[in-house]
Design a protein around this motif. Structure first.
Motif, mmCIF file in Angstrom:
data_model
loop_
_atom_site.group_PDB
_atom_site.id
_atom_site.type_symbol
_atom_site.label_atom_id
_atom_site.label_comp_id
_atom_site.label_asym_id
_atom_site.label_seq_id
_atom_site.Cartn_x
_atom_site.Cartn_y
_atom_site.Cartn_z
ATOM 1 N N ALA A 90 -32.604 24.558 -2.225
ATOM 2 C CA ALA A 90 -33.345 24.991 -3.410
ATOM 3 C C ALA A 90 -32.645 26.136 -4.117
ATOM 4 N N SER A 91 -32.060 27.042 -3.337
ATOM 5 C CA SER A 91 -31.376 28.175 -3.960
ATOM 6 C C SER A 91 -30.060 27.765 -4.601
ATOM 7 N N ALA A 92 -29.432 26.717 -4.060
ATOM 8 C CA ALA A 92 -28.144 26.269 -4.604
ATOM 9 C C ALA A 92 -28.297 25.215 -5.686
ATOM 10 N N PHE A 93 -29.487 24.636 -5.812
ATOM 11 C CA PHE A 93 -29.681 23.548 -6.780
ATOM 12 C C PHE A 93 -29.315 23.960 -8.208
ATOM 13 N N PRO A 94 -29.717 25.153 -8.692
ATOM 14 C CA PRO A 94 -29.323 25.532 -10.051
ATOM 15 C C PRO A 94 -27.807 25.555 -10.240
ATOM 16 N N LEU A 95 -27.084 26.016 -9.206
ATOM 17 C CA LEU A 95 -25.625 26.041 -9.299
ATOM 18 C C LEU A 95 -25.064 24.633 -9.401
ATOM 19 N N LEU A 96 -25.587 23.711 -8.586
ATOM 20 C CA LEU A 96 -25.097 22.332 -8.623
ATOM 21 C C LEU A 96 -25.424 21.662 -9.956
ATOM 22 N N LEU A 97 -26.619 21.957 -10.479
ATOM 23 C CA LEU A 97 -26.989 21.416 -11.782
ATOM 24 C C LEU A 97 -26.081 21.970 -12.865
ATOM 25 N N LEU A 98 -25.732 23.252 -12.739
ATOM 26 C CA LEU A 98 -24.793 23.853 -13.691
ATOM 27 C C LEU A 98 -23.445 23.161 -13.621
ATOM 28 N N GLY A 99 -23.011 22.820 -12.392
ATOM 29 C CA GLY A 99 -21.741 22.124 -12.245
ATOM 30 C C GLY A 99 -21.729 20.803 -12.980
ATOM 31 N N PHE A 100 -22.800 20.027 -12.855
ATOM 32 C CA PHE A 100 -22.880 18.737 -13.554
ATOM 33 C C PHE A 100 -22.866 18.944 -15.066
ATOM 34 N N SER A 101 -23.623 19.928 -15.541
ATOM 35 C CA SER A 101 -23.706 20.193 -16.984
ATOM 36 C C SER A 101 -22.360 20.639 -17.533
ATOM 37 N N LEU A 102 -21.681 21.539 -16.807
ATOM 38 C CA LEU A 102 -20.371 22.000 -17.266
ATOM 39 C C LEU A 102 -19.344 20.883 -17.206
ATOM 40 N N GLY A 103 -19.508 19.966 -16.253
ATOM 41 C CA GLY A 103 -18.613 18.817 -16.199
ATOM 42 C C GLY A 103 -18.741 17.946 -17.434
ATOM 43 N N MET A 104 -19.965 17.724 -17.892
ATOM 44 C CA MET A 104 -20.171 16.944 -19.113
ATOM 45 C C MET A 104 -19.560 17.663 -20.314
#
Length: 244
Positions: free
Chosen positions: A3-17
């Protein structure tokens, strides 16, 4: 922990796009997509480009995260120079194909590509694999690998500043790559529409769009090569390189 890392992983996907929209990426795939007439093939090209990019990110970025590898400025700039040279070569090849097509008076660019394959001694590959979508996508995969080489250090260093667990760092890079694949598929799909439409109805306009894509690829590649070699001092004793 997740849960604490989920925002970071979501950011990774968004920055990848968002990363998929970088100018050198869009120009490279536009030059390739200008030669296809199928939306499905265009989407596959985008996916294979993104896959090649992601594979390189995982290998080089993973090495930086897991083993603390350091990329010297000369090496980093040389990796970025490969992208510039690839854009120049890709654009030049495409322009030469268009020129030969016009000289022979062929109505379709696709026919020119097929004919050129036989004329230059590689027709056997087109005859054997020409109808395979994987064969068509092999070149975008390699181009994606080259782009991944140039950008892997920047992505890995960004992860190092935000997360200290290499496992989550690799997860970030994987989702960054997934975002890049999704974004590139979207871009290639959008680019394929005007090329496919003009190819079916307006041969002259289709050639003009293809020529514009080739010229843009060569021009932007020359600009990058100059900026890397002269502006950043690749061939000097003290090059200036900031991964980005």
């Amino acid at each position: 922990m997740f849960a604490s890392a989920f925002p970071l992983l979501l950011l990774g996907f968004s920055l990848g796009m968002r990363h998929a929209t970088d100018a050198d990426h869009v120009i490279a795939v536009a030059t390739i997509v200008s030669r296809v007439r199928s939306l499905g093939v265009a989407l596959l090209i985008g996916a294979m480009w993104g896959l090649g990019h992601t594979l390189t990110l995982m290998v080089i970025g993973g090495g930086i995260l897991l083993f603390g590898l350091v990329v010297p400025p000369h090496v980093g700039l040389a990796m970025e120079l490969t992208v510039a040279l690839m854009l120049i070569g890709l654009g030049t090849y495409h322009l030469l194909r268009l020129y030969r097509s016009v000289r022979r008076g062929e109505p379709q660019a696709q026919g020119a590509e097929h004919h050129d394959g036989h004329r230059h001694g590689v027709g056997w590959a087109d005859r054997v694999f020409g109808r395979s979508r994987l064969y068509v996508s092999f070149r975008p995969l390699l181009i994606g690998v080259v782009h991944g080489v140039a950008g892997s250090a920047a992505v890995a260093l960004l992860v190092l500043t935000t997360v200290h667990d290499p496992r989550w760092g690799l997860g970030y890079i994987a989702l960054f790559g997934a975002g890049t694949i999704a974004g590139m598929m979207l871009i290639t799909g959008m680019l394929a529409v005007p090329f496919a439409y003009t190819n079916a109805r307006f041969g002259g306009m289709h050639r003009a769009l293809g020529a514009a894509a080739g010229l843009l690829s060569v021009g932007f590649g020359l600009f990058l090569a100059y900026d890397i070699s002269i502006g950043s001092g690749l061939f000097t004793a003290n090059p200036q390189w900031t991964p980005g």
